[in-house]
Write a protein that holds these residues in place. Structure first.
Motif, PDB file in Angstrom:
ATOM      1  N   ASP A   1      65.884  56.215  77.480  1.00 13.88           N
ATOM      2  CA  ASP A   1      65.563  55.024  78.254  1.00 13.88           C
ATOM      3  C   ASP A   1      65.411  53.797  77.344  1.00 13.88           C
ATOM      4  O   ASP A   1      64.500  53.754  76.513  1.00 13.88           O
ATOM      5  N   PRO A   2      66.274  52.786  77.492  1.00 13.59           N
ATOM      6  CA  PRO A   2      66.147  51.596  76.653  1.00 13.59           C
ATOM      7  C   PRO A   2      64.898  50.780  76.954  1.00 13.59           C
ATOM      8  O   PRO A   2      64.420  50.023  76.104  1.00 13.59           O
ATOM      9  N   ASN A   3      64.339  50.934  78.153  1.00 11.31           N
ATOM     10  CA  ASN A   3      63.161  50.153  78.532  1.00 11.31           C
ATOM     11  C   ASN A   3      61.890  50.631  77.825  1.00 11.31           C
ATOM     12  O   ASN A   3      60.879  49.938  77.841  1.00 11.31           O
ATOM     13  N   GLY A   4      61.948  51.790  77.215  1.00 13.02           N
ATOM     14  CA  GLY A   4      60.772  52.308  76.538  1.00 13.02           C
ATOM     15  C   GLY A   4      60.690  51.914  75.071  1.00 13.02           C
ATOM     16  O   GLY A   4      59.774  52.347  74.370  1.00 13.02           O
ATOM     17  N   ARG A   5      61.612  51.092  74.618  1.00 13.39           N
ATOM     18  CA  ARG A   5      61.645  50.728  73.200  1.00 13.39           C
ATOM     19  C   ARG A   5      60.564  49.713  72.845  1.00 13.39           C
ATOM     20  O   ARG A   5      60.274  48.804  73.623  1.00 13.39           O
ATOM     21  N   VAL A   6      59.989  49.883  71.669  1.00 15.45           N
ATOM     22  CA  VAL A   6      59.087  48.879  71.116  1.00 15.45           C
ATOM     23  C   VAL A   6      59.942  47.985  70.222  1.00 15.45           C
ATOM     24  O   VAL A   6      60.539  48.458  69.256  1.00 15.45           O
ATOM     25  N   VAL A   7      60.005  46.695  70.555  1.00 17.90           N
ATOM     26  CA  VAL A   7      60.974  45.804  69.918  1.00 17.90           C
ATOM     27  C   VAL A   7      60.366  45.080  68.717  1.00 17.90           C
ATOM     28  O   VAL A   7      59.409  44.317  68.853  1.00 17.90           O
ATOM     29  N   PRO A   8      60.935  45.290  67.531  1.00 21.99           N
ATOM     30  CA  PRO A   8      60.486  44.540  66.356  1.00 21.99           C
ATOM     31  C   PRO A   8      61.398  43.341  66.092  1.00 21.99           C
ATOM     32  O   PRO A   8      62.575  43.360  66.460  1.00 21.99           O
ATOM     33  N   TYR A   9      60.861  42.311  65.483  1.00 24.25           N
ATOM     34  CA  TYR A   9      61.720  41.228  64.998  1.00 24.25           C
ATOM     35  C   TYR A   9      61.019  40.471  63.877  1.00 24.25           C
ATOM     36  O   TYR A   9      59.811  40.576  63.690  1.00 24.25           O
ATOM     37  N   CYS A  10      61.827  39.742  63.128  1.00 23.86           N
ATOM     38  CA  CYS A  10      61.303  38.980  62.000  1.00 23.86           C
ATOM     39  C   CYS A  10      62.030  37.640  61.930  1.00 23.86           C
ATOM     40  O   CYS A  10      63.263  37.595  61.985  1.00 23.86           O
ATOM     41  N   VAL A  11      61.276  36.565  61.854  1.00 25.18           N
ATOM     42  CA  VAL A  11      61.815  35.214  61.690  1.00 25.18           C
ATOM     43  C   VAL A  11      61.666  34.845  60.220  1.00 25.18           C
ATOM     44  O   VAL A  11      60.562  34.909  59.669  1.00 25.18           O
ATOM     45  N   PHE A  12      62.776  34.447  59.584  1.00 28.29           N
ATOM     46  CA  PHE A  12      62.756  34.248  58.143  1.00 28.29           C
ATOM     47  C   PHE A  12      62.420  32.822  57.736  1.00 28.29           C
ATOM     48  O   PHE A  12      63.127  32.189  56.957  1.00 28.29           O
ATOM     49  N   ILE A  13      61.297  32.347  58.301  1.00 34.71           N
ATOM     50  CA  ILE A  13      60.644  31.193  57.701  1.00 34.71           C
ATOM     51  C   ILE A  13      59.840  31.728  56.526  1.00 34.71           C
ATOM     52  O   ILE A  13      59.851  32.921  56.248  1.00 34.71           O
ATOM     53  N   ASP A  14      59.156  30.858  55.806  1.00 31.76           N
ATOM     54  CA  ASP A  14      58.371  31.289  54.659  1.00 31.76           C
ATOM     55  C   ASP A  14      56.951  30.760  54.810  1.00 31.76           C
ATOM     56  O   ASP A  14      56.761  29.541  54.777  1.00 31.76           O
ATOM     57  N   PRO A  15      55.947  31.633  55.029  1.00 28.36           N
ATOM     58  CA  PRO A  15      56.041  33.086  55.051  1.00 28.36           C
ATOM     59  C   PRO A  15      56.718  33.613  56.313  1.00 28.36           C
ATOM     60  O   PRO A  15      56.784  32.922  57.330  1.00 28.36           O
ATOM     61  N   GLN A  16      57.230  34.836  56.219  1.00 23.71           N
ATOM     62  CA  GLN A  16      57.941  35.433  57.342  1.00 23.71           C
ATOM     63  C   GLN A  16      57.015  35.637  58.544  1.00 23.71           C
ATOM     64  O   GLN A  16      55.835  35.938  58.390  1.00 23.71           O
ATOM     65  N   LEU A  17      57.596  35.478  59.732  1.00 27.49           N
ATOM     66  CA  LEU A  17      56.884  35.748  60.976  1.00 27.49           C
ATOM     67  C   LEU A  17      57.465  37.017  61.582  1.00 27.49           C
ATOM     68  O   LEU A  17      58.621  37.028  62.009  1.00 27.49           O
ATOM     69  N   ALA A  18      56.701  38.079  61.588  1.00 27.32           N
ATOM     70  CA  ALA A  18      57.171  39.366  62.098  1.00 27.32           C
ATOM     71  C   ALA A  18      56.307  39.822  63.264  1.00 27.32           C
ATOM     72  O   ALA A  18      55.092  39.634  63.254  1.00 27.32           O
ATOM     73  N   ARG A  19      56.956  40.431  64.256  1.00 30.67           N
ATOM     74  CA  ARG A  19      56.247  40.889  65.454  1.00 30.67           C
ATOM     75  C   ARG A  19      56.689  42.283  65.835  1.00 30.67           C
ATOM     76  O   ARG A  19      57.844  42.654  65.707  1.00 30.67           O
TER      77      ARG A  19
END
Length: 459
Positions: free
Chosen positions: A340-358
């Protein structure tokens, strides 16, 4: 007319691995790409932008070398060299992707524009004018997304930049105006400020990256302010003009009508799914209200035998999620494994400095859902490793369930934040509770060691 077991439209980060996986089962695959192998990520997304971010970070470190007791008599940014280095990395990655596909048995790489004629037939239009048709038992659409340019009076007469064309500059803008304060605008804004441009970021929203928690937005705004990046919020651009190599934006703000002038204009107001040239209307493939291709839980569109994945189908707009889509599609259709794709926990990272990761939920999302939660927050100015390398901006923030003590989500605004976020992601997937992490012996002195302190702040 040649017949295939599968036709894949788009050689991006979902299309390429899907083609290889299907071909390994001894099935014949046609992979159609209209522009360049590798999709947005390799050609004008992740790879080139992060290469340029690295150049900008070097410039930033040189500018503050004296903070570390190192004195540099002078330096300059060679924008042509920055571009050349970026092009080299793109060619390296694209070449690697092409070689991997060429080695794959049963995969035909076909360059051209794909147009659906019916639910089993695809027409290919080459730049040479050649047109031919292919048939397949199954068709997969992975055409990704593209810059979404807003309708603004006068914009068609202005030499504006988008997230692709700005990377082709061979000069450093004197004053770069960025319309759009989202992730793309932030990355390019900080990058070109560090290259030496004056930068102004403008947005209709009341703050930078409004999807993030307020304290995260405030910290990013503080960091940008320290780097003399100007920001203007709650504005509506009414008109754009160009005269004598100068761009003027006319806008309405809190104080009424105003204008701003700059040498360059970047439009980074978002992206839209790339569906316009596919001929979807010929087959009856339906779109959602936001323009994505509608799919069910098995990635099938409204037409039997036609599937869509990645950005064009409304998946989270990140390379790693498109790649994961390819894995799920293959497992469901060719291996009979229902994931099921709806059960995924989605990570991401914005490459400003310092990095913003969620990863997972942030605080404002938990509030919207009415969830019970506890918060832990640890400032980087108290972290040993951050102090040692003099990178003390940002913080770690985590949300946990009070009952189960499991992690609900985390935001890491820190040097190498994406790497630290991945540790928390694995803890979430593995069900590791926050109290176990708080007492875990983590190597000293590392950034990850601050996870002990973070979990100790939960209340």
């Amino acid at each position: 007319m040649k017949h295939y077991d599968a036709i894949i439209i788009g050689a991006g980060q979902a299309g390429m691995p899907l083609a290889r996986s299907i071909s390994k089962k001894g099935l014949k695959v046609a992979l159609i790409e209209k522009r360049a192998i590798g999709g947005t990520c390799i050609n004008d997304g992740c790879s080139p932008t992060k290469t340029m971010v690295a150049s900008a970070r070097v410039a930033h470190l040189v500018s503050r070398a004296s903070d570390f007791g190192v004195y540099v008599d002078g330096y300059r940014v060679d924008q042509k060299k920055v571009k050349s280095r970026k092009n080299h990395i793109v060619e390296l990655f694209r070449g690697g992707a092409e070689k991997a596909l060429e080695k794959a048995e049963n995969v035909d790489i076909i360059m051209g524009q794909a147009v659906l004629k019916d639910k089993r037939t695809v027409e290919v239009q080459r730049e040479t004018g050649e047109v031919f048709e292919l048939k397949a038992d199954k068709i997969f659409i992975d055409t990704g997304s593209e810059p979404d340019i807003p309708e603004v009076d006068g914009l068609e007469s202005v030499p504006y930049l988008d997230s692709t064309s700005i990377m082709e500059l061979e000069e450093t803008p004197e004053h770069l105006i960025i319309l759009g304060g989202g992730y793309i605008g932030l990355e390019f804004g900080q990058m070109f400020r560090r290259f030496g441009s004056n930068v102004t970021i403008m947005d209709v929203a009341p703050r930078l990256v409004p999807k993030e928690d307020k304290d995260v937005c405030e910290e990013i705004a503080r960091i940008f302010n320290e780097e003399n990046i100007a920001t203007v919020f709650d504005v509506k651009v009414t008109r754009v003009a160009y005269s004598q190599e100068e761009i003027t934006l006319f806008y309405e703000g809190d104080s009424g009508a105003a204008e701003i002038k700059g040498s360059h204009l970047l439009i980074s107001t978002g992206r839209k799914p790339s569906t316009a040239s596919l001929g979807l209307e010929e087959t009856g493939v339906k779109l959602t209200d936001r323009g994505h291709i509608w799919i069910d839980g098995s990635y099938q569109t409204s037409v039997d035998g036609i599937y869509a994945l990645g950005d064009v189908a409304g998946s989270p707009p990140f390379t790693h999620m498109a790649y994961h889509d390819a894995h799920l599609v293959f497992q469901q259709i060719y291996e009979g494994v229902n994931l099921d794709p709806n059960g995924r926990v989605v990570p991401y990272c914005v490459f400003i400095d310092p990095q913003l990761a969620r990863i997972g939920l942030n605080e404002q999302q938990a509030k919207e859902k009415g969830m019970d939660y506890k918060i832990g927050k640890f400032l980087m100015r108290h972290a040993g490793r951050a102090l040692e390398v003099d990178e003390t901006n940002g913080f770690f923030k985590v949300l946990v369930d009070p009952g189960s003590k499991k992690i609900l989500g985390a935001t890491v605004l820190s040097i190498d934040g994406g790497e630290v976020m991945a540790v928390l992601q694995m803890a979430m997937v593995g069900g590791v509770t926050y109290d176990k992490i708080s007492n875990l012996p983590i190597a000293h002195p590392t950034l990850a060691e601050s996870l002990n302190n973070l979990m100790g702040q939960i209340k």
